[in-house]
Design a protein around this motif. Sequence first.
Motif, PDB file in Angstrom:
ATOM      1  N   GLY A  10       1.840   5.794 -10.152  1.00  0.00           N
ATOM      2  CA  GLY A  10       0.622   6.444 -10.624  1.00  0.00           C
ATOM      3  C   GLY A  10      -0.110   5.471 -11.541  1.00  0.00           C
ATOM      4  N   PHE A  11      -1.410   5.328 -11.353  1.00  0.00           N
ATOM      5  CA  PHE A  11      -2.216   4.410 -12.179  1.00  0.00           C
ATOM      6  C   PHE A  11      -3.201   5.192 -13.040  1.00  0.00           C
ATOM      7  CE2 PHE A  11      -1.232   1.723  -8.468  1.00  0.00           C
ATOM      8  CZ  PHE A  11      -0.760   0.583  -9.092  1.00  0.00           C
ATOM      9  N   VAL A  12      -3.338   4.758 -14.292  1.00  0.00           N
ATOM     10  CA  VAL A  12      -4.395   5.284 -15.164  1.00  0.00           C
ATOM     11  C   VAL A  12      -5.098   4.074 -15.771  1.00  0.00           C
ATOM     12  CG1 VAL A  12      -4.933   6.662 -17.211  1.00  0.00           C
ATOM     13  CG2 VAL A  12      -3.045   7.344 -15.714  1.00  0.00           C
ATOM     14  N   PHE A  13      -6.416   4.034 -15.633  1.00  0.00           N
ATOM     15  CA  PHE A  13      -7.184   2.900 -16.146  1.00  0.00           C
ATOM     16  C   PHE A  13      -8.056   3.335 -17.331  1.00  0.00           C
ATOM     17  CE2 PHE A  13      -6.332   1.971 -11.646  1.00  0.00           C
ATOM     18  CZ  PHE A  13      -5.646   0.773 -11.787  1.00  0.00           C
ATOM     19  N   GLN A  14      -8.731   2.378 -17.922  1.00  0.00           N
ATOM     20  CA  GLN A  14      -9.565   2.693 -19.084  1.00  0.00           C
ATOM     21  C   GLN A  14     -10.718   3.620 -18.691  1.00  0.00           C
ATOM     22  OE1 GLN A  14     -10.743  -0.728 -21.359  1.00  0.00           O
ATOM     23  NE2 GLN A  14     -12.393   0.327 -22.399  1.00  0.00           N
ATOM     24  N   PHE A  15     -11.254   3.406 -17.491  1.00  0.00           N
ATOM     25  CA  PHE A  15     -12.358   4.253 -17.027  1.00  0.00           C
ATOM     26  C   PHE A  15     -11.808   5.224 -15.992  1.00  0.00           C
ATOM     27  CE2 PHE A  15     -14.054   0.269 -18.593  1.00  0.00           C
ATOM     28  CZ  PHE A  15     -14.803   0.772 -19.655  1.00  0.00           C
ATOM     29  N   TYR A  16     -12.314   6.436 -15.995  1.00  0.00           N
ATOM     30  CA  TYR A  16     -11.578   7.538 -15.387  1.00  0.00           C
ATOM     31  C   TYR A  16     -11.689   7.562 -13.880  1.00  0.00           C
ATOM     32  CZ  TYR A  16     -13.202   8.435 -20.121  1.00  0.00           C
ATOM     33  OH  TYR A  16     -13.564   8.267 -21.430  1.00  0.00           O
ATOM     34  N   ASN A  17     -12.812   7.021 -13.347  1.00  0.00           N
ATOM     35  CA  ASN A  17     -12.992   6.962 -11.883  1.00  0.00           C
ATOM     36  C   ASN A  17     -12.851   8.318 -11.207  1.00  0.00           C
ATOM     37  OD1 ASN A  17     -13.240   4.131 -12.064  1.00  0.00           O
ATOM     38  ND2 ASN A  17     -11.027   3.904 -12.039  1.00  0.00           N
ATOM     39  N   LEU A  18     -13.312   9.360 -11.860  1.00  0.00           N
ATOM     40  CA  LEU A  18     -13.318  10.677 -11.215  1.00  0.00           C
ATOM     41  C   LEU A  18     -14.535  10.769 -10.301  1.00  0.00           C
ATOM     42  CD1 LEU A  18     -12.430  12.967 -14.259  1.00  0.00           C
ATOM     43  CD2 LEU A  18     -10.878  11.998 -12.556  1.00  0.00           C
ATOM     44  N   ILE A  19     -14.429  11.606  -9.278  1.00  0.00           N
ATOM     45  CA  ILE A  19     -15.566  11.797  -8.362  1.00  0.00           C
ATOM     46  C   ILE A  19     -16.450  12.905  -8.929  1.00  0.00           C
ATOM     47  CG2 ILE A  19     -16.206  12.490  -6.022  1.00  0.00           C
ATOM     48  CD1 ILE A  19     -13.612  11.064  -5.111  1.00  0.00           C
ATOM     49  N   PRO A  20     -17.698  12.585  -9.287  1.00  0.00           N
ATOM     50  CA  PRO A  20     -18.546  13.524 -10.041  1.00  0.00           C
ATOM     51  C   PRO A  20     -18.817  14.834  -9.321  1.00  0.00           C
ATOM     52  CG  PRO A  20     -19.624  11.364  -9.838  1.00  0.00           C
ATOM     53  CD  PRO A  20     -18.363  11.298  -9.024  1.00  0.00           C
ATOM     54  N   ALA A  51      -7.639  12.357 -15.083  1.00  0.00           N
ATOM     55  CA  ALA A  51      -7.207  11.138 -14.385  1.00  0.00           C
ATOM     56  C   ALA A  51      -5.691  10.990 -14.458  1.00  0.00           C
ATOM     57  CB  ALA A  51      -7.903   9.914 -14.982  1.00  0.00           C
ATOM     58  N   ILE A  52      -5.087  11.380 -15.588  1.00  0.00           N
ATOM     59  CA  ILE A  52      -3.626  11.329 -15.722  1.00  0.00           C
ATOM     60  C   ILE A  52      -2.981  12.369 -14.796  1.00  0.00           C
ATOM     61  CG2 ILE A  52      -1.684  11.735 -17.303  1.00  0.00           C
ATOM     62  CD1 ILE A  52      -3.582  10.653 -19.548  1.00  0.00           C
ATOM     63  N   ALA A  53      -3.554  13.575 -14.770  1.00  0.00           N
ATOM     64  CA  ALA A  53      -3.039  14.620 -13.872  1.00  0.00           C
ATOM     65  C   ALA A  53      -3.095  14.148 -12.422  1.00  0.00           C
ATOM     66  CB  ALA A  53      -3.843  15.906 -14.045  1.00  0.00           C
ATOM     67  N   LYS A  62       7.360   7.726  -9.422  1.00  0.00           N
ATOM     68  CA  LYS A  62       8.520   7.307 -10.208  1.00  0.00           C
ATOM     69  C   LYS A  62       8.048   6.544 -11.457  1.00  0.00           C
ATOM     70  CE  LYS A  62      13.095   6.192 -10.199  1.00  0.00           C
ATOM     71  NZ  LYS A  62      13.879   7.154 -10.943  1.00  0.00           N
ATOM     72  N   VAL A  63       6.869   5.921 -11.319  1.00  0.00           N
ATOM     73  CA  VAL A  63       6.367   5.018 -12.353  1.00  0.00           C
ATOM     74  C   VAL A  63       4.922   5.370 -12.681  1.00  0.00           C
ATOM     75  CG1 VAL A  63       5.886   2.596 -12.869  1.00  0.00           C
ATOM     76  CG2 VAL A  63       7.798   3.175 -11.382  1.00  0.00           C
ATOM     77  N   LEU A  64       4.588   5.393 -13.962  1.00  0.00           N
ATOM     78  CA  LEU A  64       3.205   5.608 -14.404  1.00  0.00           C
ATOM     79  C   LEU A  64       2.761   4.371 -15.169  1.00  0.00           C
ATOM     80  CD1 LEU A  64       0.816   7.631 -14.628  1.00  0.00           C
ATOM     81  CD2 LEU A  64       1.824   8.419 -16.785  1.00  0.00           C
ATOM     82  N   THR A 117       0.843  -1.205   0.000  1.00  0.00           N
ATOM     83  CA  THR A 117       0.000   0.000   0.000  1.00  0.00           C
ATOM     84  C   THR A 117       0.874   1.250   0.000  1.00  0.00           C
ATOM     85  OG1 THR A 117      -1.770  -1.130   1.166  1.00  0.00           O
ATOM     86  CG2 THR A 117      -1.801   1.269   1.254  1.00  0.00           C
ATOM     87  N   GLN A 118       1.890   1.248   0.836  1.00  0.00           N
ATOM     88  CA  GLN A 118       2.828   2.376   0.918  1.00  0.00           C
ATOM     89  C   GLN A 118       3.543   2.575  -0.418  1.00  0.00           C
ATOM     90  OE1 GLN A 118       2.829   4.309   3.286  1.00  0.00           O
ATOM     91  NE2 GLN A 118       4.788   5.306   3.620  1.00  0.00           N
ATOM     92  N   TYR A 119       3.974   1.485  -1.021  1.00  0.00           N
ATOM     93  CA  TYR A 119       4.650   1.524  -2.321  1.00  0.00           C
ATOM     94  C   TYR A 119       3.733   2.137  -3.385  1.00  0.00           C
ATOM     95  CZ  TYR A 119       5.797  -0.544  -6.895  1.00  0.00           C
ATOM     96  OH  TYR A 119       6.024  -0.742  -8.233  1.00  0.00           O
ATOM     97  N   ARG A 120       2.478   1.677  -3.438  1.00  0.00           N
ATOM     98  CA  ARG A 120       1.528   2.215  -4.430  1.00  0.00           C
ATOM     99  C   ARG A 120       1.305   3.707  -4.208  1.00  0.00           C
ATOM    100  NH1 ARG A 120      -1.464  -2.515  -3.117  1.00  0.00           N
ATOM    101  NH2 ARG A 120      -2.914  -1.265  -1.885  1.00  0.00           N
TER     102      ARG A 120
END
Length: 240
Positions: free
Chosen positions: A95-105, A155-157, A165-167, A87-90
Amino acid sequence: MSHAGSQTAVFRAVDVAKIYRMGEVQVHALRGVSLDLFDGEFIVLLGASGSGKSTLLNILGGLDTPTSGTVHYLDRELTASDDAELTQYRRQSVGFVFQFYNLIPSLTARENVELITEIASSPMDPLEALELVQLRDRANHFPAQLSGGEQQRVAIARAIAKKPKVLLCDEPTGALDVHTGIVVLEAIARINRELGTTTAVITHNAVIAQMADRVISLSDGQIAGVQTNTDKRSAQALQW
């Protein structure tokens, strides 16, 4: 930034296998994958659905653990880490970007990005992150007021605001049309270039592979080939 000069392995995966048990059936998602990813490199993981791309990405990102094999992130052995350490590592490094944006509306673009900066140790200013994806002027818009491509760039921002360090991007253009997808890919490439973020993008679209330093093809849970691009293309120059 070419990986050829530095050759620092950010990830080193050795003989990674993953078996999912679904009832009586065993599904072999990965069958002995060995792979190094280098500092600042832009990698595309290419393959059909079910080839093991997402499983591999999730293991590198600490979202999943392999059945066997080892994965190192720099000098840390992820495969020897417990849940709290993963969890700490993540939180700190990925940074994660998925197909669906998962933004909070109910939150604006800026507030969606701010959510992540609250848990990061040395985050960038949310507006600076939005600037990198060319959406600073949309900072006060809600997701419903943004197009799909704009939501994906928010979502990328959000993913890069903690300065990971990693995307890791899983089909980031999967829900978008070609033109919008190019804009999103440009944003990912700019972050790789300007921040030196080691970047891995999953796609089943071979065209996108032209942007990468290296293309790692997966088939049936194994690496089917690794290709180095001598003439890397920008997103606009892709041959669709």
